[in-house]
Structure formats: structure tokens, C-alpha cells
Design a protein around this motif. Sequence first.
Motif, short mmCIF file in Angstrom:
data_model
loop_
_atom_site.label_atom_id
_atom_site.label_comp_id
_atom_site.label_asym_id
_atom_site.label_seq_id
_atom_site.Cartn_x
_atom_site.Cartn_y
_atom_site.Cartn_z
N THR A 1 0.82 -1.20 0.00
CA THR A 1 0.00 0.00 0.00
C THR A 1 0.86 1.26 0.00
OG1 THR A 1 -1.71 -1.20 1.20
CG2 THR A 1 -1.85 1.20 1.25
N ARG A 2 1.65 1.45 1.05
CA ARG A 2 2.52 2.62 1.19
C ARG A 2 3.77 2.15 1.92
NH1 ARG A 2 4.09 6.25 4.96
NH2 ARG A 2 4.45 8.39 4.26
N ILE A 3 4.91 2.21 1.24
CA ILE A 3 6.13 1.61 1.78
C ILE A 3 7.05 2.67 2.37
CG2 ILE A 3 8.23 0.30 1.20
CD1 ILE A 3 5.68 -1.38 1.12
N VAL A 4 7.58 2.35 3.56
CA VAL A 4 8.63 3.13 4.19
C VAL A 4 9.80 2.19 4.44
CG1 VAL A 4 9.29 4.47 6.24
CG2 VAL A 4 7.00 4.72 5.27
N ILE A 5 11.00 2.62 4.09
CA ILE A 5 12.21 1.85 4.38
C ILE A 5 13.18 2.78 5.10
CG2 ILE A 5 14.18 0.58 3.43
CD1 ILE A 5 12.39 -0.11 1.01
N ILE A 6 13.60 2.36 6.29
CA ILE A 6 14.55 3.13 7.09
C ILE A 6 15.80 2.28 7.26
CG2 ILE A 6 14.91 4.53 9.15
CD1 ILE A 6 11.88 4.20 9.73
N GLU A 7 16.94 2.80 6.86
CA GLU A 7 18.21 2.09 6.99
C GLU A 7 18.85 2.44 8.34
OE1 GLU A 7 22.56 1.61 4.79
OE2 GLU A 7 21.04 2.93 3.91
N PHE A 8 19.32 1.39 9.02
CA PHE A 8 20.03 1.55 10.29
C PHE A 8 21.42 0.95 10.16
CE2 PHE A 8 15.71 2.16 11.52
CZ PHE A 8 15.74 3.03 12.59
N PRO A 9 22.36 1.37 11.02
CA PRO A 9 23.72 0.84 10.93
C PRO A 9 23.80 -0.67 11.10
CG PRO A 9 23.66 2.78 12.36
CD PRO A 9 22.24 2.43 12.02
N ASP A 10 22.87 -1.23 11.89
CA ASP A 10 22.88 -2.67 12.16
C ASP A 10 21.54 -3.06 12.79
OD1 ASP A 10 23.09 -1.80 14.90
OD2 ASP A 10 25.27 -1.80 14.70
N MET A 11 21.33 -4.35 12.95
CA MET A 11 20.08 -4.88 13.52
C MET A 11 19.86 -4.36 14.93
SD MET A 11 17.47 -6.92 12.72
CE MET A 11 17.77 -8.26 11.59
N LYS A 12 20.93 -4.27 15.70
CA LYS A 12 20.82 -3.79 17.09
C LYS A 12 20.23 -2.37 17.14
CE LYS A 12 23.67 -3.03 21.20
NZ LYS A 12 25.05 -2.98 21.72
N SER A 13 20.70 -1.50 16.26
CA SER A 13 20.22 -0.11 16.22
C SER A 13 18.75 -0.04 15.81
CB SER A 13 21.05 0.72 15.25
OG SER A 13 22.41 0.70 15.60
N ALA A 14 18.37 -0.85 14.83
CA ALA A 14 16.98 -0.87 14.37
C ALA A 14 16.05 -1.33 15.48
CB ALA A 14 16.84 -1.77 13.14
N ARG A 15 16.46 -2.41 16.17
CA ARG A 15 15.66 -2.90 17.30
C ARG A 15 15.61 -1.88 18.43
NH1 ARG A 15 18.37 -8.69 16.75
NH2 ARG A 15 16.76 -9.75 15.54
N ALA A 16 16.73 -1.20 18.66
CA ALA A 16 16.78 -0.21 19.74
C ALA A 16 15.78 0.92 19.48
CB ALA A 16 18.20 0.34 19.88
N PHE A 17 15.64 1.33 18.22
CA PHE A 17 14.64 2.35 17.88
C PHE A 17 13.23 1.84 18.16
CE2 PHE A 17 11.74 3.44 14.25
CZ PHE A 17 11.21 4.57 14.83
N VAL A 18 12.88 0.70 17.60
CA VAL A 18 11.52 0.17 17.74
C VAL A 18 11.16 -0.07 19.20
CG1 VAL A 18 10.04 -1.81 17.19
CG2 VAL A 18 11.47 -0.83 15.43
N ASP A 19 12.14 -0.48 20.01
CA ASP A 19 11.90 -0.81 21.41
C ASP A 19 12.20 0.34 22.37
OD1 ASP A 19 11.24 -3.38 20.56
OD2 ASP A 19 13.28 -4.13 20.83
N SER A 20 12.54 1.51 21.83
CA SER A 20 13.01 2.61 22.68
C SER A 20 11.89 3.22 23.52
CB SER A 20 13.65 3.71 21.83
OG SER A 20 12.68 4.38 21.04
N GLU A 21 12.28 3.75 24.67
CA GLU A 21 11.33 4.45 25.55
C GLU A 21 10.72 5.66 24.85
OE1 GLU A 21 12.87 5.48 29.38
OE2 GLU A 21 13.54 3.43 29.81
#
Length: 99
Positions: free
Chosen positions: A56-76
Motif C-alpha cells: 500500500t505505502r512503503i517506508v524503508i529506514i536504513e540503520f547501521p545494524d540490527m541492534k540499532s533498528a531494534r533499539a529504535f523500535v523498542d526505545s522508551e
Amino acid sequence: GLPMSAYIIVDTKVNNPQAYEEYKRLAKPIAEKYGGVYRVRGGAMDVRETDLWNPTRIVIIEFPDMKSARAFVDSEEYVPVKPLRLNNADCTLFIVDGI
């Protein structure tokens, strides 16, 4: 070797455009704080095959690594912002390692 980039990929069907604009405004600086760079944000699509999924509507965000991507999604910081997306859009979201 160096860690591989990782990507958050989201397909979003926006149901409340006004509220979703607020979500975008609040989420972007949080993603950037964790090293996220928006590579695709709802751009025009040329969809050729839809056997498994009709995006439908795509967003792609690049992160330095998997840890950083997870840290964003799980961040306070993201906790109070995430409901704006969940309550105003239907989404599929996943994190995938790059190469």
C-alpha cells in the motif's frame, strides 16, 4: 567484519491522514537518533507481482545494524509515539538484515 546495515520496512494503510502526519513528525527524529536514515517514504510504486502481498505505502529506514533498528523500535522515546501509528493506520512492519 563490520556489522551489516539493517532495514525497517513498513507497509502502511493510513486511515487517519491528519493524525498520521503527527506520527511522522514525531517518529522521524527518534529513528534518526538511533542512526536511522529514511530511504523510502511513501514514494510512487510500480507493483509488478502480488502473489504474496499487495503493498500500500512503503517506508524503508536504513540503520547501521540490527541492534540499532531494534533499539529504535523498542526505545522508551518511541513508546508514546507508536500508538499514533497503530490507532490511525494498518501496518506490517519488519526488520531485515542487509548484505
